[in-house]
Design an enzyme around this catalytic site. Structure first.
Site, mmCIF file in Angstrom:
data_model
loop_
_atom_site.group_PDB
_atom_site.id
_atom_site.type_symbol
_atom_site.label_atom_id
_atom_site.label_comp_id
_atom_site.label_asym_id
_atom_site.label_seq_id
_atom_site.Cartn_x
_atom_site.Cartn_y
_atom_site.Cartn_z
ATOM 1 N N ASP A 96 82.643 -97.589 101.572
ATOM 2 C CA ASP A 96 82.911 -97.065 100.592
ATOM 3 C C ASP A 96 82.478 -95.293 100.823
ATOM 4 O OD1 ASP A 96 83.498 -96.213 97.591
ATOM 5 O OD2 ASP A 96 82.518 -98.214 97.041
ATOM 6 N N ASP A 197 86.473 -93.200 96.817
ATOM 7 C CA ASP A 197 86.065 -93.186 95.575
ATOM 8 C C ASP A 197 86.598 -92.001 94.783
ATOM 9 O OD1 ASP A 197 83.883 -94.417 93.657
ATOM 10 O OD2 ASP A 197 83.107 -92.355 93.670
ATOM 11 N N GLU A 251 90.686 -94.929 95.081
ATOM 12 C CA GLU A 251 90.420 -95.340 93.810
ATOM 13 C C GLU A 251 90.888 -94.196 92.850
ATOM 14 O OE1 GLU A 251 86.734 -96.304 90.439
ATOM 15 O OE2 GLU A 251 86.857 -94.543 91.899
ATOM 16 N N HIS A 325 82.733 -103.607 90.268
ATOM 17 C CA HIS A 325 81.641 -103.425 90.013
ATOM 18 C C HIS A 325 81.458 -102.484 88.822
ATOM 19 C CE1 HIS A 325 82.846 -100.113 92.287
ATOM 20 N NE2 HIS A 325 82.007 -99.411 91.806
ATOM 21 N N ASP A 326 82.567 -101.706 88.264
ATOM 22 C CA ASP A 326 82.603 -100.912 87.170
ATOM 23 C C ASP A 326 83.113 -101.733 85.929
ATOM 24 O OD1 ASP A 326 81.664 -98.844 88.739
ATOM 25 O OD2 ASP A 326 83.685 -98.251 89.309
HETATM 26 C C1 GLC Z 1 83.657 -94.656 90.870
HETATM 27 C C2 GLC Z 1 82.943 -95.855 91.378
HETATM 28 C C3 GLC Z 1 81.557 -95.832 90.329
HETATM 29 C C4 GLC Z 1 81.110 -94.428 90.040
HETATM 30 C C5 GLC Z 1 81.885 -93.352 90.085
HETATM 31 C C6 GLC Z 1 81.313 -92.207 90.650
HETATM 32 O O1 GLC Z 1 84.357 -94.976 89.694
HETATM 33 O O2 GLC Z 1 83.434 -97.117 91.413
HETATM 34 O O3 GLC Z 1 80.904 -97.058 90.328
HETATM 35 O O4 GLC Z 1 80.095 -94.580 89.202
HETATM 36 O O5 GLC Z 1 82.892 -93.606 91.190
HETATM 37 O O6 GLC Z 1 81.118 -92.043 91.976
#
Ligand code: GLC
Ligand code: CA
Length: 554
Positions: A96, A197, A251, A325-326
């Protein structure tokens, strides 16, 4: 090429997988101890959430050193052992990469704070406006203003997330060079997969002008800007693009199909695929996350239809997922946590695993985990939900209602430790874990492997993806688009007469659909089903049982 269409990726949240040294926090040696379990599932790659050095204000998404393993998760030697042991069982590693921001503990930020000119240019530092107000009116995604005071100076720094996550200024080529160095460092350790990310918010409009106050308009000032495509092409060339076996996923926050095609079409040389989140907002009231509402099935279907068909037409590639995880558990949102827990878990899995794209399984999904049943806000840890709990009450919502909302939406829902068995700490640790499990007496790996059916069903879905060309390479077209209960699609190849038809009943009542003419009166062979189902001769109609998933080949 690396047969992207045949891969299945498993996601591990290291903090919650398995605690080997009994300090209440999952760790890398813990993952090594559970490799037999992973091997059983037969996935192709594992995406690990960040385990780099971090003060953990946002659970590791606030990275203070990109080159080292945080000691609470293990050592570099543990990591190397993990990579080697995974390689033995043919499983790749996806790391990640959090590059939109770094921790304010990172030496870049610390040097900037100390006045080092070079590093001041790594961040978005701006003075207050002449009237003394903040540099602009942008909001942090975790609540409050996106600006925080830069030490004792007249400056503020931009943070789209927590104040301890300072946004890096990608316009500065020095920043991008450092980022490519990080990727290449991990590549040289045998890593072929990278998850980037919130990568589509790295191209902020440099003028950082005020938004109109409308959140969608505000996002457009920093999301999916054309320069992001340029950055990705450069990053690809300077790092993972040199590896023909690399697999990458971006993402993408609030993205569009047109941009996602560009991010993931192989001819663009950007990324292998994209995560988008539109289908996980169908239970938001008026687009607001911190609300509680039943999901809108027709909207879900319409989003899947658009994203699946249009990405196919544009030769883009989707990451397919319900959980991460979100997100609260999909089973708690779109399925049934009662008598149809197993059937609905299998139906949800079928829906995405047989689509066009690369499926991701979030740890625990394969045993049908559900949201924990906490009764107090003190049981939650995550900053985002703690902030929301306060803000909801400031808006006049009662404490009880605010708690109900947080309970259904908190990111901690899926961050709960993996349930290995029914014991007090779910077999995750022998001491109180960092976050408590609650329903391990009902749902756990030990029972699931002994007499459950979900894990085995996932094994079958994975096998199908590995072996069935219609699934790995086929085009997709939705049908029964107006049916209020069933999501159905066909998978087909241009040069092959047989098709795969997939039916998913999203509700706990039986339902009869009328088949399109072209599919009637055909002999159909069952490819997978979550009920006992024999090969059939299709008639004009087909009846699906509660939460039935059925894939047939005609
Ligand atoms: C992404 C991650 C999340 C994090 C955010 C900021 O959305 O999946 O867990 O808080 O980025 O890095
Ligand atoms: Ca530990």
């Amino acid at each position: 090429m690396n047969n992207l269409g045949q891969k299945v990726i498993y996601q591990i949240y290291p903090k919650s997988f398995y605690d080997s040294n009994n300090d209440g926090i999952g760790d890398l040696p813990g993952i090594i101890q559970k490799l037999d379990y992973i091997k059983k599932l037969n996935v192709d790659m594992i995406w690990f959430n960040p385990f780099f050095v971090s003060p953990q204000h946002d659970n590791g998404y606030d990275i203070a050193n990109y080159y080292e393993i945080d000691s609470r998760f293990g050592t570099m030697a543990d990591f190397e052992e993990l990579v080697a042991k995974l390689k033995e069982i043919n499983v790749g590693v996806m790391l990640d990469m959090v590059f939109n921001h770094c921790s304010t503990d990172h030496e870049w930020f610390q040097k900037a704070l100390a006045g080092d000119e070079k590093y001041r240019k790594f961040f978005y530092l701006r003075k207050a406006k002449p009237d003394g107000s903040l540099p602009n009116n942008w909001q942090s995604k975790f609540g409050g203003s996106a600006w925080a005071k830069f030490g004792d100076t007249d400056y503020y720094y931009l943070h789209l997330y927590d104040p301890t996550q300072a946004d890096l200024d990608w316009h500065n080529p020095e920043v991008r060079k450092e980022i490519y160095r990080v990727i290449n460092f991990w590549r040289q350790k045998g890593v072929h997969g990278f998850r980037f990310d919130v990568i589509n918010v790295t191209g902020k409009d440099e003028r950082l002008i005020d938004s109109t106050g409308d959140i969608a308009q505000e996002k457009s000032l920093y999301t999916d800007t054309p320069i992001v495509h340029q950055y990705l092409k450069e990053m690809n060339q300077a790092s993972f693009g040199q590896d023909p076996n690399s697999i990458t996923v971006g993402e993408m926050s609030s993205t569009t199909i047109a941009n996602s095609i560009k991010y993931s079409n192989p001819n663009e040389h950007e990324l292998s695929m994209v995560f988008n989140f539109h289908h996980l907002k169908v239970d938001y009231q008026n687009g607001e996350k911190w609300t509680k509402a039943p999901f809108d099935f027709m909207k879900l279907k319409q989003l899947f239809t658009q994203w699946q068909e249009e990405m196919d037409q544009g030769a883009g590639w989707n990451a397919l997922f319900w959980n991460n995880h979100d997100q609260p558990w999909a089973l708690s949102r779109f399925g049934d946590t009662g008598i149809y827990r197993e059937k609905s878990a299998e139906m949800l899995a079928t829906t995405i695993h047989l689509m066009r794209g690369t499926p991701y399984i979030y740890m625990g999904e394969e045993i049908g985990m559900i949201d924990p049943d906490y009764s107090s806000i003190d049981s939650y840890i995550d900053v985002e939900c703690k902030n929301a709990f306060k803000e909801l009450q400031q808006k006049g919502i009662s404490e009880k209602q605010a708690f109900d909302i947080v309970k259904s939406k908190s990111r901690d829902n899926s961050r709960v430790p993996m349930h290995w068995d029914s014991s007090q700490y779910a077999g995750f640790s022998s001491v109180t874990p960092w976050l408590m499990p609650t329903d391990q007496d009902q749902i756990n790996v030990k029972d699931e492997l002994a007499h459950g059916e979900i894990f085995n069903y996932y094994q079958n879905l994975i096998k199908l993806r590995h072996n069935e060309e219609l699934i790995s390479d086929g085009h997709i077209r939705m049908f029964l688009k107006d049916d209020p209960q069933v999501l159905a699609y066909e998978r087909f190849l241009d040069d092959q007469p047989s098709k795969l038809l997939v039916f998913n009943n999203f509700y706990g009542q039986s339902h009869t659909v009328t088949l399109p003419k072209a599919f009637q009166k055909q002999a159909a062979q069952v490819v997978i089903s979550n009920y006992d189902q024999q090969d059939i001769n299709l008639q004009e109609t087909l009846t699906l049982r509660p939460y039935e998933a059925l894939a047939i080949k005609i």
